[in-house]
Design a protein around this motif. Structure first.
Motif, mmCIF file in Angstrom:
data_model
loop_
_atom_site.group_PDB
_atom_site.id
_atom_site.type_symbol
_atom_site.label_atom_id
_atom_site.label_comp_id
_atom_site.label_asym_id
_atom_site.label_seq_id
_atom_site.Cartn_x
_atom_site.Cartn_y
_atom_site.Cartn_z
ATOM 1 N N VAL A 345 11.917 64.858 20.720
ATOM 2 C CA VAL A 345 13.618 64.372 20.510
ATOM 3 C C VAL A 345 13.512 63.198 19.702
ATOM 4 C CG1 VAL A 345 15.570 63.673 21.868
ATOM 5 C CG2 VAL A 345 13.876 65.245 22.978
ATOM 6 N N MET A 346 14.580 63.368 18.792
ATOM 7 C CA MET A 346 14.796 62.021 17.939
ATOM 8 C C MET A 346 16.382 61.715 17.942
ATOM 9 S SD MET A 346 14.894 61.856 13.895
ATOM 10 C CE MET A 346 16.383 62.793 13.924
ATOM 11 N N ASP A 347 16.655 60.309 18.397
ATOM 12 C CA ASP A 347 18.068 59.827 18.042
ATOM 13 C C ASP A 347 17.914 58.570 17.267
ATOM 14 O OD1 ASP A 347 19.866 61.016 19.964
ATOM 15 O OD2 ASP A 347 18.475 60.798 21.410
ATOM 16 N N GLN A 348 18.416 58.573 16.339
ATOM 17 C CA GLN A 348 18.290 57.318 15.404
ATOM 18 C C GLN A 348 19.834 57.185 14.562
ATOM 19 O OE1 GLN A 348 15.340 55.608 14.199
ATOM 20 N NE2 GLN A 348 17.174 54.473 13.444
ATOM 21 N N LEU A 349 20.060 55.763 14.724
ATOM 22 C CA LEU A 349 21.169 55.357 14.241
ATOM 23 C C LEU A 349 20.906 55.126 12.611
ATOM 24 C CD1 LEU A 349 24.277 54.365 14.932
ATOM 25 C CD2 LEU A 349 23.364 52.128 14.723
ATOM 26 N N LEU A 350 21.749 55.816 11.608
ATOM 27 C CA LEU A 350 21.672 55.858 10.284
ATOM 28 C C LEU A 350 22.385 54.729 9.584
ATOM 29 C CD1 LEU A 350 21.644 59.684 9.734
ATOM 30 C CD2 LEU A 350 19.722 58.157 10.021
ATOM 31 N N TRP A 351 23.520 54.472 10.439
ATOM 32 C CA TRP A 351 24.481 53.443 9.493
ATOM 33 C C TRP A 351 25.399 52.686 10.706
ATOM 34 C CZ3 TRP A 351 29.927 53.816 8.859
ATOM 35 C CH2 TRP A 351 30.603 52.718 8.225
ATOM 36 N N GLN A 352 25.489 51.474 10.584
ATOM 37 C CA GLN A 352 26.180 50.549 11.483
ATOM 38 C C GLN A 352 27.392 49.929 11.298
ATOM 39 O OE1 GLN A 352 23.621 48.210 13.841
ATOM 40 N NE2 GLN A 352 25.069 47.559 15.319
ATOM 41 N N HIS A 353 28.287 49.973 11.741
ATOM 42 C CA HIS A 353 29.376 49.180 11.253
ATOM 43 C C HIS A 353 30.195 48.586 12.485
ATOM 44 C CE1 HIS A 353 32.652 51.807 12.669
ATOM 45 N NE2 HIS A 353 31.872 52.782 12.323
ATOM 46 N N GLY A 354 30.858 47.460 12.321
ATOM 47 C CA GLY A 354 31.489 46.879 13.379
ATOM 48 C C GLY A 354 30.503 45.885 14.197
ATOM 49 N N SER A 355 30.948 45.426 15.381
ATOM 50 C CA SER A 355 30.268 44.459 16.374
ATOM 51 C C SER A 355 29.419 45.416 17.237
ATOM 52 C CB SER A 355 30.875 43.344 16.754
ATOM 53 O OG SER A 355 32.092 44.060 17.801
ATOM 54 N N GLY A 356 29.697 46.596 17.273
ATOM 55 C CA GLY A 356 29.243 47.083 18.915
ATOM 56 C C GLY A 356 27.725 47.695 18.109
ATOM 57 N N ALA A 357 26.832 47.562 19.203
ATOM 58 C CA ALA A 357 25.610 48.328 18.693
ATOM 59 C C ALA A 357 25.567 49.763 18.629
ATOM 60 C CB ALA A 357 24.653 47.962 19.752
ATOM 61 N N ASP A 358 26.618 50.468 19.345
ATOM 62 C CA ASP A 358 26.628 52.062 19.173
ATOM 63 C C ASP A 358 27.661 52.534 18.117
ATOM 64 O OD1 ASP A 358 28.889 51.111 20.366
ATOM 65 O OD2 ASP A 358 28.908 52.560 21.846
ATOM 66 N N LYS A 359 28.241 51.405 17.462
ATOM 67 C CA LYS A 359 29.366 51.970 16.361
ATOM 68 C C LYS A 359 28.444 52.522 15.009
ATOM 69 C CE LYS A 359 32.918 50.773 18.766
ATOM 70 N NZ LYS A 359 32.132 50.159 19.850
ATOM 71 N N GLY A 360 28.906 53.566 14.841
ATOM 72 C CA GLY A 360 28.417 54.172 13.198
ATOM 73 C C GLY A 360 27.891 55.522 13.418
ATOM 74 N N ILE A 361 26.938 56.002 12.553
ATOM 75 C CA ILE A 361 26.716 57.428 12.340
ATOM 76 C C ILE A 361 25.298 57.335 13.000
ATOM 77 C CG2 ILE A 361 26.066 59.178 10.839
ATOM 78 C CD1 ILE A 361 28.245 58.073 8.825
ATOM 79 N N GLY A 362 24.896 58.343 13.841
ATOM 80 C CA GLY A 362 23.794 58.474 14.703
ATOM 81 C C GLY A 362 23.357 59.977 14.275
ATOM 82 N N LEU A 363 22.111 59.929 14.033
ATOM 83 C CA LEU A 363 21.457 61.413 13.984
ATOM 84 C C LEU A 363 20.537 61.843 15.090
ATOM 85 C CD1 LEU A 363 20.417 63.825 11.726
ATOM 86 C CD2 LEU A 363 18.609 62.037 11.138
ATOM 87 N N PHE A 364 20.751 63.159 15.473
ATOM 88 C CA PHE A 364 19.805 63.532 16.632
ATOM 89 C C PHE A 364 19.265 64.884 16.181
ATOM 90 C CE2 PHE A 364 23.779 65.582 17.547
ATOM 91 C CZ PHE A 364 23.351 66.965 18.157
ATOM 92 N N GLY A 365 17.804 65.250 16.847
ATOM 93 C CA GLY A 365 17.335 66.257 16.644
ATOM 94 C C GLY A 365 16.455 66.685 18.005
ATOM 95 N N ARG A 366 16.138 67.979 18.358
ATOM 96 C CA ARG A 366 15.460 68.365 19.123
ATOM 97 C C ARG A 366 14.628 69.599 18.994
ATOM 98 N NH1 ARG A 366 18.181 68.146 25.060
ATOM 99 N NH2 ARG A 366 19.723 69.469 23.834
ATOM 100 N N ILE A 367 13.504 69.727 19.322
ATOM 101 C CA ILE A 367 12.921 71.228 19.148
ATOM 102 C C ILE A 367 11.775 71.425 20.208
ATOM 103 C CG2 ILE A 367 10.871 69.982 17.713
ATOM 104 C CD1 ILE A 367 10.548 72.610 16.325
#
Length: 488
Positions: A345-367
């Motif tokens: 399993v992979m969860d990776q934030l690719l780009w962050q904006h704003g003050s929140g740690a979870d704001k932005g674009i996240g990429l995920f994948g599972r196999i």
């Protein structure tokens, strides 16, 4: 997590399992040491195991109707009084309307809903037992499932789809050890609450982005995943902030022995079976760039494996070596002992904006992969993107797009070829089911969220034959719907 179905003559299928269901509030105490979450709402913190935050404490539920976290607030001070004693309660209703405009067994629309009640107790506050947590959760399921009634696909289009019932889900005690670096949990548990979880995948409505389709189809009763819990024990070790290890052993067949729907065999979730083999799962988690002092974008990477000790039916041959499609076959599939699977399993934030740690674009994948002789599905893979805060005026909205791929095993495909050969007529050979989902989650208030959703299912069931014409496949399915979640 959902109803499990069997397709006569071609192997098992699932009416769905779930993980990104929106639910009541989690099962931790107001200041719980382990933020317990159940199938639920958005805004899951990194490294959490599902999508629901803790039940609102005294301060969170206060305020006016549009700003408090629960619709009912803190009536007569009950919530704040309980929180002071280490007790938290949650109640949420998730309702949705889904319909398929094309494909499937028939077109149409359905309503279904999930009412979830949760109770969490901090035993330190209430009983003086430091480091302990008690968690109990139950469901009332109502309405009709679209996959079970219209679609006949593998990856159930709704993560809350299940048979109508009132049932216990989880009931466990957890004890923190060694200053919080280890915890032991014992009692009725669900594997999809802690294992094989993608943080960003919890945004989506299709069940495969919660508990993946492969174990949900292949393992007995789909494993102890929503809405089925089973007795077990889990050990969690966290030697460093970045590294976590989990291992658990559960009863190997939720609902016990027997044919038909395991939800009906254990109609209220209280059978507490212990003698149906063992299901063991282990997982290593690496969290990078976490916390305030991080120097890069946060991500979580997991690897794991599972083992089940039960017997599994061969997907092609009987116990005399004949094809199950052969008219001379005795119809008794060759049985294999044990089964296993491996995953990442992979969860990776690719780009962050704003003050929140979870704001932005996240990429995920599972196999997830397994052997093909005793399993209908031999490979499952998914990937997607989640963008939280895309609109500056709506910083808590989330947009997501994901694709899931479920491959039919080679032995099951050979059975289709055998069926065509022995019948002397056209019969489609299954290959894979692919699901594409586009979703948008919009919190209207802290206690209400709306989520319009669109899915497209290619080759439902991997390319099942149409019941009205076995020479052709069931048509591809276009599904649209709207989910609403209210936290009371």
């Amino acid at each position: 997590m959902t109803a499990r179905r069997n397709r006569s003559g071609i192997g098992p299928a699932r009416a769905g399992l779930a993980s990104c269901m929106l639910l009541a509030g989690a099962v931790s105490t107001a200041d719980a040491q382990d933020t317990r979450s159940l199938p639920g709402t958005p805004d899951q913190p990194a490294n959490d195991t599902a999508a629901t935050p803790a039940p609102p404490g005294a301060s969170a539920v206060q305020g006016d109707l549009m700003t408090r976290s629960a619709l009912l607030g803190d009536p007569w001070g009950i919530r704040s009084s309980l929180a002071a004693r280490g007790v938290s309660i949650g109640l949420t209703e998730t309702s949705e309307v889904l319909g398929n405009a094309t494909g499937g067994l028939r077109t149409g629309a359905i309503y279904e809903g999930l009412a979830a009640a949760t109770l969490g107790i901090d035993t330190g506050k209430l009983l003086g037992l430091t480091g302990g947590t008690i968690s109990v959760s139950s469901y009332q399921l109502h309405g009709r499932g679209l996959s079970a009634n219209n679609l006949d696909n593998l990856s159930t289009v709704s993560s809350i789809e299940a048979g109508r019932s009132f049932r216990l889900f989880e009931a466990w005690y957890e004890q923190s050890l060694f200053g919080g670096n280890a915890t032991v949990r014992i009692g009725q548990q669900a594997v999809d609450q802690e294992f094989l979880i993608s943080q960003y995948g919890t945004l989506f409505i299709n069940s495969q982005f919660g508990w993946p389709t492969l174990p949900g189809i292949d393992l007995p009763s789909g494993a102890n995943a929503y809405p089925l819990g089973t007795p077990g024990i889990r050990l969690k070790l966290q030697p460093t902030e970045a590294l976590t290890a989990l291992v658990a052993a559960y009863n190997g067949r939720p609902g016990g022995e027997g044919s038909g729907d395991p939800q009906k065999r254990d109609a209220d979730g209280t059978s507490f079976e212990l003698d149906d083999g063992v299901f063991v799962v282990g997982e290593l988690q690496l969290a990078i760039n976490q916390g305030k002092d991080r120097h890069g974008l946060p991500g979580t990477y997991k690897i794991g494996a599972y083992y089940n000790s039960n017997a599994f039916a061969d997907q092609e041959t009987d116990n005399h070596g004949r094809s199950l499609a052969d008219p001379d076959s005795n119809g008794n599939a060759l049985l294999h002992r044990r089964d296993w699977g491996i995953y990442a399993v992979m969860d990776q934030l690719l780009w962050q904006h704003g003050s929140g740690a979870d704001k932005g674009i996240g990429l995920f994948g599972r196999i997830v992969g397994t052997r093909g002789d005793r399993n209908l599905v031999s490979l499952y893979a998914e990937g997607g993107l989640s963008w939280k805060g895309m609109l500056p005026s709506r910083p808590d909205d989330s947009l997501g797009m994901a694709v899931g791929y479920t491959k039919i095993s080679g032995r099951a495909r050979q059975l289709d070829r055998d069926t065509a050969f022995f019948s002397g007529s056209a019969y489609p050979v299954r290959d894979a089911e692919t699901v594409i989902e586009l979703t948008y989650q919009a919190p209207v208030t802290p206690w209400l969220s709306l989520q319009p959703d669109a899915q497209y299912v290619i080759h439902p069931g991997g390319g099942l034959p149409d019941p009205d014409d076995a020479g052709r496949r069931i048509g591809d399915e276009a599904v649209v719907g709207l989910r609403a979640t209210i936290a009371f």
